[in-house]
Design a protein around this motif. Structure first.
Motif, short mmCIF file in Angstrom:
data_model
loop_
_atom_site.label_atom_id
_atom_site.label_comp_id
_atom_site.label_asym_id
_atom_site.label_seq_id
_atom_site.Cartn_x
_atom_site.Cartn_y
_atom_site.Cartn_z
N GLN A 271 -55.70 -31.39 -57.96
CA GLN A 271 -54.93 -31.08 -59.33
C GLN A 271 -55.81 -30.47 -60.13
O GLN A 271 -56.13 -30.63 -61.31
CB GLN A 271 -54.16 -33.08 -60.42
N PRO A 272 -55.45 -29.01 -59.80
CA PRO A 272 -55.75 -28.15 -61.05
C PRO A 272 -55.44 -28.31 -62.32
O PRO A 272 -54.32 -28.10 -62.26
CB PRO A 272 -55.96 -26.66 -59.70
N GLU A 273 -56.05 -27.79 -63.41
CA GLU A 273 -55.32 -27.32 -65.19
C GLU A 273 -55.63 -26.42 -65.37
O GLU A 273 -57.01 -25.78 -64.95
CB GLU A 273 -56.10 -28.90 -65.35
N MET A 274 -54.83 -26.35 -65.96
CA MET A 274 -55.17 -25.15 -67.50
C MET A 274 -55.16 -25.41 -68.18
O MET A 274 -53.96 -26.19 -68.42
CB MET A 274 -54.34 -23.63 -66.76
N ALA A 275 -56.02 -25.77 -69.78
CA ALA A 275 -55.85 -26.15 -70.47
C ALA A 275 -55.47 -24.44 -72.04
O ALA A 275 -56.78 -23.59 -71.94
CB ALA A 275 -56.58 -26.60 -71.60
N CYS A 276 -54.22 -24.90 -72.55
CA CYS A 276 -54.32 -23.57 -73.60
C CYS A 276 -55.00 -23.65 -75.41
O CYS A 276 -55.02 -25.09 -75.29
CB CYS A 276 -52.84 -23.07 -74.33
N ALA A 277 -55.99 -22.99 -75.79
CA ALA A 277 -56.48 -23.50 -76.80
C ALA A 277 -55.56 -23.55 -78.44
O ALA A 277 -55.90 -24.10 -78.79
CB ALA A 277 -57.69 -23.10 -77.00
N VAL A 278 -54.37 -22.72 -77.73
CA VAL A 278 -53.57 -22.14 -79.35
C VAL A 278 -52.28 -23.04 -79.32
O VAL A 278 -52.37 -23.13 -78.13
CB VAL A 278 -54.03 -21.31 -79.44
N PRO A 279 -51.63 -22.77 -79.61
CA PRO A 279 -50.33 -23.58 -79.84
C PRO A 279 -49.36 -22.25 -78.62
O PRO A 279 -49.52 -21.25 -78.76
CB PRO A 279 -49.35 -23.94 -81.17
N LEU A 280 -48.20 -23.12 -78.21
CA LEU A 280 -47.10 -21.83 -78.10
C LEU A 280 -45.92 -21.95 -79.53
O LEU A 280 -45.49 -23.10 -79.59
CB LEU A 280 -46.66 -21.72 -76.70
N ILE A 281 -45.28 -20.82 -79.24
CA ILE A 281 -44.41 -20.49 -80.99
C ILE A 281 -43.38 -19.43 -80.06
O ILE A 281 -43.47 -18.54 -79.56
CB ILE A 281 -45.21 -19.15 -82.38
N GLY A 282 -42.82 -20.35 -79.98
CA GLY A 282 -41.50 -19.57 -79.53
C GLY A 282 -40.48 -19.72 -80.27
O GLY A 282 -39.77 -19.90 -81.26
N LEU A 283 -39.76 -18.62 -79.30
CA LEU A 283 -38.56 -17.98 -80.30
C LEU A 283 -37.57 -17.17 -80.47
O LEU A 283 -37.83 -17.04 -78.66
CB LEU A 283 -39.25 -16.32 -81.51
N GLY A 284 -36.79 -16.68 -80.65
CA GLY A 284 -34.98 -16.45 -79.97
C GLY A 284 -34.51 -17.52 -79.12
O GLY A 284 -34.05 -18.58 -78.76
N ALA A 285 -33.06 -17.42 -78.73
CA ALA A 285 -32.03 -18.65 -78.88
C ALA A 285 -32.24 -19.40 -77.72
O ALA A 285 -31.99 -20.67 -78.19
CB ALA A 285 -31.12 -18.22 -79.06
N PRO A 286 -32.57 -19.07 -76.62
CA PRO A 286 -32.70 -19.68 -75.11
C PRO A 286 -34.26 -19.84 -75.34
O PRO A 286 -33.97 -20.76 -74.16
CB PRO A 286 -32.12 -18.54 -73.85
N ILE A 287 -35.20 -19.65 -76.17
CA ILE A 287 -36.43 -19.90 -75.33
C ILE A 287 -36.43 -21.97 -75.86
O ILE A 287 -37.36 -22.41 -74.59
CB ILE A 287 -37.30 -19.67 -76.98
N HIS A 288 -35.86 -22.83 -76.00
CA HIS A 288 -36.43 -24.30 -76.24
C HIS A 288 -35.65 -24.32 -75.12
O HIS A 288 -36.55 -25.76 -74.51
CB HIS A 288 -35.14 -24.69 -76.93
#
Length: 432
Positions: A271-288
């Motif tokens: 179970q390898p893991e990948m961690a991102c240190a900053v948040p993802l900011i989603g824009l655009g109508a279908p991104i959610h």
């Protein structure tokens, strides 16, 4: 726009539109810059700009199958079937006939063409005979790929529509993620029945159910989006290390993301893991619909503002202007050594006896030019950051007459000094 709507200062901004998805890195309220230029697919622009990666993935990306084996999404754009059927009733009629035929083919059959050019806008002198026949056949309304081939006396394999599409004389429409969103109820704007039939025709080609097709498209979009983000981060963190083979790492990240989305993804020995240190900011109508899965895989938070669909408009009002200016200082050499310094700005050249005087003048000139450039772009009030970069050249070691075993190192040679000013400020709305 993303920063203004979320209040965040650092993160990965993902803007998913109709044709492409754009990914940018932001640190402390400033976009990360790329000296080698933005990346569009596998291409670099070669012009210093904001570090952006663009992937051909959006709500209007054309969904096809590859020889009845697997799905391919994008990078070609197409008008959604649900939209086309609402505007042209004959699209729905032809879709129903295609579904009734239950015909399997290595080419995606549920694609249509319609004319968009205006009479007199283009000259017909440069058209081939087939292109003219295509335009004539579409004069009465949209036609499916097979019907268009029949009316022009050709086959679906020999239809040459690319040039007419590039010239915007005709437009292609087909199954897209927007149609899939009609089936899930996430975007019920147009003709749902056309989306259903288009999905059923595609499912028939792949020998799967409509439900399986919908799930596969959703997972494919998430995989493509996540892979682009991973590639962007790896390129930013390790691109300066020539020993890193990033293509293999990106491929591994794509595989792990795909496994993460599978029902048995957590029932594995490794179970390898990948961690991102900053948040993802989603824009655009279908991104959610797609980004939350990627955020969970990368073990980070996600922030999709309430008005994500209009973030670009917000950014145009609240965004910042950045202008840079550079002044160069060069030494004047003689047999005796350095005899003075020449300063070169955009507007003038000056001569100085000392390096300190040259740097002081260069700082003043660079700041003035940066402020002037920012004001011309609408930022009347700007903060200026100055940097001074002295550049020397290392000289190879020379023979030491007193100790031949130990070469005598030579002093570095001064080449130049670059003074850079960066002016950053918000647009004065009165200027607009």
């Amino acid at each position: 726009g993303g920063l203004a709507l979320t209040g965040l200062q650092s993160g990965i901004v993902i803007d998913m539109g109709g044709t492409t998805s754009d990914i940018a890195l932001v640190r402390q309220g400033r976009p990360v810059m790329a000296a080698e230029g933005a990346q569009i697919g596998s291409w670099r622009t070669g012009i210093r700009s904001i570090k952006i990666q663009t992937v051909g993935l959006g709500g209007d990306s054309l969904i096809r199958h590859h020889k009845n084996t697997h799905l391919v999404i994008g990078p070609r754009r197409a008008a959604p079937l649900s939209w086309a059927a609402g505007r042209y009733p004959q699209v729905l009629e032809q879709l129903e006939l295609l579904l009734q035929a239950e015909r399997k083919h290595t080419v995606s059959l549920a694609e249509f063409f319609y004319r968009v050019d205006k009479p007199g806008k283009h000259s017909s002198e440069s058209l081939t005979c087939q292109e003219q026949r295509i335009l004539d056949a579409l004069a009465a309304g949209p036609l499916s790929l097979q019907n268009l081939a029949d009316k022009t006396g050709s086959t679906i394999y020999n239809m040459k529509t690319e040039r007419l599409e590039q010239q915007e004389r005709i437009m292609r429409c087909g199954l897209t993620p927007t149609d899939i969103m009609h089936l899930t109820g996430d975007y019920p704007a147009w003709q749902r029945k056309a989306a259903e039939i288009g999905a059923d025709i595609m499912a028939l080609q792949l020998s799967v159910t409509r439900e399986d097709l919908v799930a596969e498209v959703q997972n494919k979009v998430k995989e493509m989006l996540g892979s682009a983000i991973i590639e962007m981060l790896l390129d930013h963190e390790y691109s300066e290390d020539p020993g890193q083979g990033l293509s293999g790492v990106v491929g591994l990240g794509r595989t792990l993301l795909r496994q993460h989305m599978q029902p048995d993804g957590q029932d594995r020995f490794l179970q390898p893991e990948m961690a991102c240190a900053v948040p993802l900011i989603g824009l655009g109508a279908p991104i959610h619909l797609f980004l939350p899965t990627v955020a969970r895989f990368m073990r980070t938070t996600i922030n999709i503002p309430r008005h994500a669909a209009v973030a670009n408009a917000v950014g145009a009002i609240t965004g910042q202007v950045m202008a840079t200016a550079e002044v160069l200082i060069k030494p004047r050499y003689a047999v005796s050594g350095i005899t003075g310094y020449d300063g070169f700005s955009k507007a003038r050249t000056c001569h100085f006896e000392t390096h300190d005087h040259a740097v002081a003048w260069a700082r003043e000139q660079a700041e003035q030019e940066a402020r002037r450039a920012a004001a011309e772009r609408g930022a009347k009030q700007a903060d200026v950051q100055l940097s001074v970069d002295r550049r020397d050249a290392a000289i190879a070691a020379v023979r030491n007459e007193t100790d031949p075993v130990r070469p005598q190192s030579a002093a570095p040679v001064y080449l130049e000094t670059v003074v850079q000013a960066k002016a950053i400020g918000r647009i004065d709305l009165a200027w607009l």
